[in-house]
Write an enzyme that holds these catalytic residues in place. Structure first.
Site, short mmCIF file in Angstrom:
data_model
loop_
_atom_site.label_atom_id
_atom_site.label_comp_id
_atom_site.label_asym_id
_atom_site.label_seq_id
_atom_site.Cartn_x
_atom_site.Cartn_y
_atom_site.Cartn_z
N HIS A 252 60.51 -10.09 72.90
CA HIS A 252 59.92 -10.84 74.01
C HIS A 252 58.40 -10.87 73.97
O HIS A 252 57.77 -11.52 74.81
CB HIS A 252 60.42 -10.27 75.34
CG HIS A 252 60.62 -11.31 76.39
ND1 HIS A 252 61.37 -11.09 77.53
CD2 HIS A 252 60.17 -12.58 76.49
CE1 HIS A 252 61.37 -12.18 78.28
NE2 HIS A 252 60.64 -13.09 77.68
N ASP B 134 65.03 -10.87 83.06
CA ASP B 134 64.94 -9.74 82.13
C ASP B 134 65.44 -8.47 82.82
O ASP B 134 65.31 -8.32 84.04
CB ASP B 134 63.46 -9.54 81.75
CG ASP B 134 63.25 -8.83 80.42
OD1 ASP B 134 64.10 -8.00 80.05
OD2 ASP B 134 62.23 -9.11 79.76
N HIS C 143 63.97 -5.78 81.98
CA HIS C 143 62.72 -5.03 81.95
C HIS C 143 61.57 -5.89 82.47
O HIS C 143 61.58 -7.11 82.30
CB HIS C 143 62.41 -4.58 80.53
CG HIS C 143 63.58 -3.98 79.81
ND1 HIS C 143 64.48 -4.75 79.08
CD2 HIS C 143 64.02 -2.70 79.72
CE1 HIS C 143 65.42 -3.97 78.57
NE2 HIS C 143 65.17 -2.73 78.95
N ASP D 121 58.47 -5.72 81.34
CA ASP D 121 57.59 -6.08 80.22
C ASP D 121 56.15 -6.27 80.65
O ASP D 121 55.46 -7.18 80.21
CB ASP D 121 58.08 -7.37 79.54
CG ASP D 121 59.38 -7.17 78.77
OD1 ASP D 121 59.82 -6.01 78.65
OD2 ASP D 121 59.94 -8.17 78.30
N HIS E 97 56.76 -5.88 72.91
CA HIS E 97 57.60 -6.73 73.74
C HIS E 97 57.71 -6.19 75.17
O HIS E 97 58.27 -6.84 76.05
CB HIS E 97 59.00 -6.94 73.13
CG HIS E 97 59.80 -5.70 72.96
ND1 HIS E 97 60.11 -5.18 71.73
CD2 HIS E 97 60.39 -4.88 73.85
CE1 HIS E 97 60.85 -4.11 71.86
NE2 HIS E 97 61.04 -3.89 73.14
N ASP F 76 65.20 -13.38 78.73
CA ASP F 76 65.57 -12.32 77.81
C ASP F 76 67.07 -12.11 77.94
O ASP F 76 67.57 -11.84 79.03
CB ASP F 76 64.81 -11.04 78.17
CG ASP F 76 64.96 -9.94 77.14
OD1 ASP F 76 66.08 -9.77 76.61
OD2 ASP F 76 63.98 -9.23 76.87
N ASP G 264 68.86 -9.74 77.37
CA ASP G 264 69.29 -8.45 77.91
C ASP G 264 69.27 -8.41 79.44
O ASP G 264 69.68 -7.40 80.04
CB ASP G 264 68.51 -7.28 77.31
CG ASP G 264 67.06 -7.17 77.77
OD1 ASP G 264 66.73 -7.63 78.87
OD2 ASP G 264 66.25 -6.59 77.02
N GLU H 275 65.34 -12.19 72.42
CA GLU H 275 66.02 -10.91 72.18
C GLU H 275 67.49 -11.05 71.75
O GLU H 275 68.26 -10.10 71.88
CB GLU H 275 65.91 -9.99 73.40
CG GLU H 275 64.49 -9.59 73.76
CD GLU H 275 63.89 -8.53 72.84
OE1 GLU H 275 64.60 -8.04 71.96
OE2 GLU H 275 62.69 -8.23 73.01
#
Length: 276
Positions: free
Chosen positions: A66, A89, A91, A93, A106, A186, A188, A231
């Site tokens: 990312h 996401d 996360h 980030d 990322h 993302d 994930d 990702e």
């Protein structure tokens, strides 16, 4: 990807895969890994995204990690400085070299590190909304709260439901001022049960239906100007089925961003092998 978009009667121009060079002797900056290599790659990507947006096209970038969003958002903002971002996401980030436990770029989309001197500030705290957060470092949580960045953790998604989350997100970003939307998705953000082949999967994520609802609603605004799908990492799939399931999910999210309705998906097209 091209053939599926073409089948949907979209006018598609493939800008081809970008080749990124490794910078020799790319020493870490504090605990940040490969800063010059990543900086050069994101600058190249930014220039390509700018080219796409100058041509008046919606830009789709299918990437690796990312950190590439540094390039996609900067390149987009070079043409549309009033853009806003929906960042989906697990996360945030949003670490800095001082707060990042991993040193992975990322997890640091706006770092002041060697290789990133080309990056100019292009996004304010009020121009971004996070959806799907559930693995946030303490330093990131402080940044989110201190800057007043709007975000929806998975707890909030569960409590509010995804339709309310999207209603509030769209109203917050474009309710008063219509402007280009940049979706940085993302994979994930989704639960590993539907997207297992990714670098940092986190249980308890968005369902397939919730992910599709996000992309559908953003498409319906008529303002979606750029899409990152990030990702997707086949090398992280434990089985062939993991890989095909993740790729299928990413493809479905992408096509939905461009207006393909769920009733238009055909199960036979996406037949998967039995689990091994």
């Amino acid at each position: 990807m091209d053939k599926y978009l073409v089948q949907g009667d979209y006018e598609v121009r493939d800008y081809s895969d970008l080749e990124f060079a490794d910078v020799a002797q790319d020493e870490p900056f504090q605990n940040v890994k490969n800063p010059r290599t990543v900086g050069l790659a994101t600058e190249k990507l930014a220039n390509t995204v700018t080219e796409v947006k100058k041509a008046g096209k919606t830009c789709l970038v299918i990437g690796g990690d990312h950190s590439l969003a540094v390039g996609t958002i900067a390149g987009h903002a070079a043409v549309h400085p009033d853009l806003c971002v929906v960042w989906v996401d697990a996360h945030a980030d949003i670490n800095t070299p001082y707060s990042s436990p991993s040193g992975n770029l990322h997890g640091q989309p706006v770092p002041a590190v060697p290789g990133f001197s080309w990056v100019k500030p292009c996004l304010s705290a009020k121009d971004i909304v996070y959806i799907g957060l559930r693995d946030v470092d303490p330093g990131e949580h402080y940044i989110l709260k201190n800057l007043g960045i709007k975000f929806y953790s998975m707890s909030e998604v569960d409590n509010l439901r995804i339709d309310k989350v999207m209603e509030e997100t769209i109203e917050y970003l474009v309710g008063k001022k219509k402007r280009p939307i940049h979706l940085s998705f993302d994979i994930d953000a989704l639960d590993p049960s539907v997207a297992p082949a990714t670098g940092t999967p986190v249980p308890g994520g968005l369902t397939f239906r919730e992910g599709m609802y996000i992309t559908e609603q953003l498409h319906k605004t008529g303002l979606l100007s750029a899409v990152d799908i990030m990702e997707v990492n086949p090398s992280r799939g434990e089985t062939e089925r993991d890989v095909k399931l993740t790729v299928k999910t990413a493809l479905d999210m992408t096509l939905s961003s461009f207006g393909k309705a769920r009733e238009g998906f055909h199960a036979a097209t996406w037949a998967l092998p039995d689990a091994k």
